[in-house]
Design an enzyme around this catalytic site. Structure first.
Site, PDB file in Angstrom:
ATOM      1  N   MET A  57     -27.603  -2.184 -19.465  1.00 31.33           N
ATOM      2  CA  MET A  57     -27.154  -1.088 -18.613  1.00 31.33           C
ATOM      3  C   MET A  57     -26.127  -1.585 -17.591  1.00 31.33           C
ATOM      4  O   MET A  57     -25.143  -0.894 -17.305  1.00 31.33           O
ATOM      5  CB  MET A  57     -28.336  -0.443 -17.896  1.00 31.33           C
ATOM      6  CG  MET A  57     -27.953   0.818 -17.155  1.00 31.33           C
ATOM      7  SD  MET A  57     -29.327   1.679 -16.434  1.00 31.33           S
ATOM      8  CE  MET A  57     -29.801   0.558 -15.146  1.00 31.33           C
ATOM      9  N   VAL A  60     -22.861  -1.997 -19.513  1.00 33.40           N
ATOM     10  CA  VAL A  60     -22.249  -0.700 -19.814  1.00 33.40           C
ATOM     11  C   VAL A  60     -21.675  -0.085 -18.540  1.00 33.40           C
ATOM     12  O   VAL A  60     -20.609   0.526 -18.564  1.00 33.40           O
ATOM     13  CB  VAL A  60     -23.278   0.240 -20.482  1.00 33.40           C
ATOM     14  CG1 VAL A  60     -22.755   1.654 -20.573  1.00 33.40           C
ATOM     15  CG2 VAL A  60     -23.640  -0.269 -21.865  1.00 33.40           C
ATOM     16  N   ASP A  61     -22.352  -0.248 -17.427  1.00 29.72           N
ATOM     17  CA  ASP A  61     -21.903   0.337 -16.170  1.00 29.72           C
ATOM     18  C   ASP A  61     -20.711  -0.418 -15.590  1.00 29.72           C
ATOM     19  O   ASP A  61     -20.011   0.114 -14.728  1.00 29.72           O
ATOM     20  CB  ASP A  61     -23.057   0.349 -15.177  1.00 29.72           C
ATOM     21  CG  ASP A  61     -22.842   1.318 -14.050  1.00 29.72           C
ATOM     22  OD1 ASP A  61     -22.214   2.370 -14.306  1.00 29.72           O
ATOM     23  OD2 ASP A  61     -23.306   1.048 -12.933  1.00 29.72           O
ATOM     24  N   ALA A  62     -20.454  -1.625 -16.045  1.00 33.89           N
ATOM     25  CA  ALA A  62     -19.312  -2.387 -15.536  1.00 33.89           C
ATOM     26  C   ALA A  62     -17.988  -1.833 -16.050  1.00 33.89           C
ATOM     27  O   ALA A  62     -16.957  -1.984 -15.378  1.00 33.89           O
ATOM     28  CB  ALA A  62     -19.448  -3.857 -15.928  1.00 33.89           C
TER      29      ALA A  62
END
Length: 79
Positions: A57, A60-62
């Site tokens: 997560m 992916v959030d980066a």
């Protein structure tokens, strides 16, 4: 003509940041659903799954954070 190019530059930066945010939201939603499926299927593996979930997560959030940085660079440094 110069004003039109600036408007297109701002629109391109906004589209880049928006699509990255939408893609990350969809990816995190799918990832969360698969985490819940795996946790329901094998409850004894929840600590391992949770660790992997938070690592992926974060990765992916980066992507939207990088897109926001590039978008702000395009809007303020290139323009």
């Amino acid at each position: 003509m110069e004003n039109l190019n600036m408007d297109l530059l701002y629109m391109a930066a906004a589209v880049m940041m928006g699509l990255a945010a939408i893609g990350a939201a969809i990816g995190i939603g799918i990832l969360g659903g698969k985490f819940l499926e795996g946790a329901a299927r094998q409850p004894d593996l929840i600590p391992l799954l949770r660790t992997q979930f938070f690592i992926v997560m974060g990765l992916v959030d980066a992507i939207p954070m990088i897109a926001v940085g590039l978008g702000l660079y395009v809007m303020f440094a290139v323009a």
